[in-house]
Design a protein around this motif. Structure first.
Motif, short mmCIF file in Angstrom:
data_model
loop_
_atom_site.label_atom_id
_atom_site.label_comp_id
_atom_site.label_asym_id
_atom_site.label_seq_id
_atom_site.Cartn_x
_atom_site.Cartn_y
_atom_site.Cartn_z
N ARG A 1 29.89 4.25 -26.25
CA ARG A 1 28.61 3.53 -26.24
C ARG A 1 28.79 2.15 -26.85
NH1 ARG A 1 27.07 8.81 -27.24
NH2 ARG A 1 25.37 9.58 -25.96
N SER A 2 28.05 1.23 -26.29
CA SER A 2 27.93 -0.11 -26.86
C SER A 2 26.45 -0.37 -27.00
CB SER A 2 28.59 -1.15 -25.95
OG SER A 2 28.40 -2.44 -26.48
N LEU B 1 29.07 -3.12 -16.83
CA LEU B 1 28.96 -3.61 -18.20
C LEU B 1 30.20 -4.39 -18.65
CD1 LEU B 1 27.47 -0.39 -19.82
CD2 LEU B 1 26.24 -2.48 -19.17
N LEU B 2 31.26 -4.34 -17.84
CA LEU B 2 32.51 -5.00 -18.21
C LEU B 2 32.57 -6.42 -17.67
CD1 LEU B 2 35.11 -2.17 -17.51
CD2 LEU B 2 33.79 -2.59 -19.59
N ASP C 1 28.36 -9.20 -25.68
CA ASP C 1 28.92 -10.23 -26.56
C ASP C 1 30.09 -9.71 -27.40
OD1 ASP C 1 27.48 -8.60 -28.24
OD2 ASP C 1 26.37 -10.21 -29.22
N ILE C 2 30.57 -8.50 -27.09
CA ILE C 2 31.73 -7.94 -27.80
C ILE C 2 32.98 -8.32 -27.03
CG2 ILE C 2 32.80 -5.87 -28.74
CD1 ILE C 2 30.01 -4.55 -28.58
N GLU C 3 33.67 -9.32 -27.55
CA GLU C 3 34.86 -9.83 -26.87
C GLU C 3 36.02 -8.84 -26.94
OE1 GLU C 3 35.10 -12.69 -25.07
OE2 GLU C 3 32.94 -12.92 -25.44
N ASP C 4 36.72 -8.71 -25.85
CA ASP C 4 37.96 -7.93 -25.78
C ASP C 4 37.82 -6.53 -26.38
OD1 ASP C 4 39.07 -10.19 -24.63
OD2 ASP C 4 39.88 -10.93 -26.52
N ALA C 5 36.77 -5.83 -25.98
CA ALA C 5 36.51 -4.48 -26.48
C ALA C 5 37.32 -3.42 -25.74
CB ALA C 5 35.02 -4.16 -26.36
N VAL C 6 37.85 -3.78 -24.59
CA VAL C 6 38.49 -2.82 -23.68
C VAL C 6 39.81 -3.41 -23.20
CG1 VAL C 6 38.18 -1.52 -21.53
CG2 VAL C 6 36.17 -2.24 -22.84
N GLU D 1 36.72 0.13 -33.35
CA GLU D 1 35.96 -0.69 -34.30
C GLU D 1 34.98 -1.63 -33.59
OE1 GLU D 1 39.90 -2.76 -33.52
OE2 GLU D 1 39.29 -0.71 -33.91
N ARG D 2 35.00 -1.65 -32.26
CA ARG D 2 34.12 -2.54 -31.50
C ARG D 2 33.05 -1.79 -30.70
NH1 ARG D 2 38.78 -6.83 -29.54
NH2 ARG D 2 39.55 -7.16 -31.64
#
Length: 120
Positions: free
Chosen positions: A26-27, A61-62, A84-89, A111-112
């Motif tokens: 989840r984000s 979502l990506l 707005d979560i950079e480089d989460a994946v 952690e993201r």
């Protein structure tokens, strides 16, 4: 940069096996991934990583990132951001043969995003 692939072995073991767990990522309010088909990669002294089949990810979502990295055991990684979560994946689109099972899968930085893994 030396791009000579390294082979996992006793000095740097890597194993990939079915996890047997239900993984939900989840984000915020969004469920980014939901699957029971997640292999787990265990590498040397690093924490285990769940690799989620891309088909079980809400790809809307990506957002592709310009970030790339290189691992001598796995190959070239590319990244995605979520909102707005950079480089989460990250993903290895064409991994080295020793870890070919992670092709078509993505992994998430715990952690993201929120990752829940429960027994299936």
């Amino acid at each position: 940069m030396n791009r000579q692939p390294k082979i996992p072995g006793t000095d740097h073991p890597i194993t990939i096996e079915p996890s047997g767990v239900h993984v939900v990522v989840r984000s915020g309010e969004h469920v980014v991934a939901d699957t029971t088909k997640t292999p787990v990669l265990r590498e040397a002294g690093y924490p285990p990583v769940y690799y989620v089949p891309l088909t079980d990810v809400d790809q809307t979502l990506l957002r592709p990132s310009a970030t790339t990295t290189y691992c001598p055991y796995k190959g070239d990684a590319s990244y995605f951001s979520i909102g707005d979560i950079e480089d989460a994946v990250w993903t290895y689109a064409d991994p080295y043969p020793a870890v070919a099972e992670i092709a078509g899968h993505v992994a998430f930085y715990p952690e993201r995003v929120d990752i829940t893994a429960t027994e299936s």
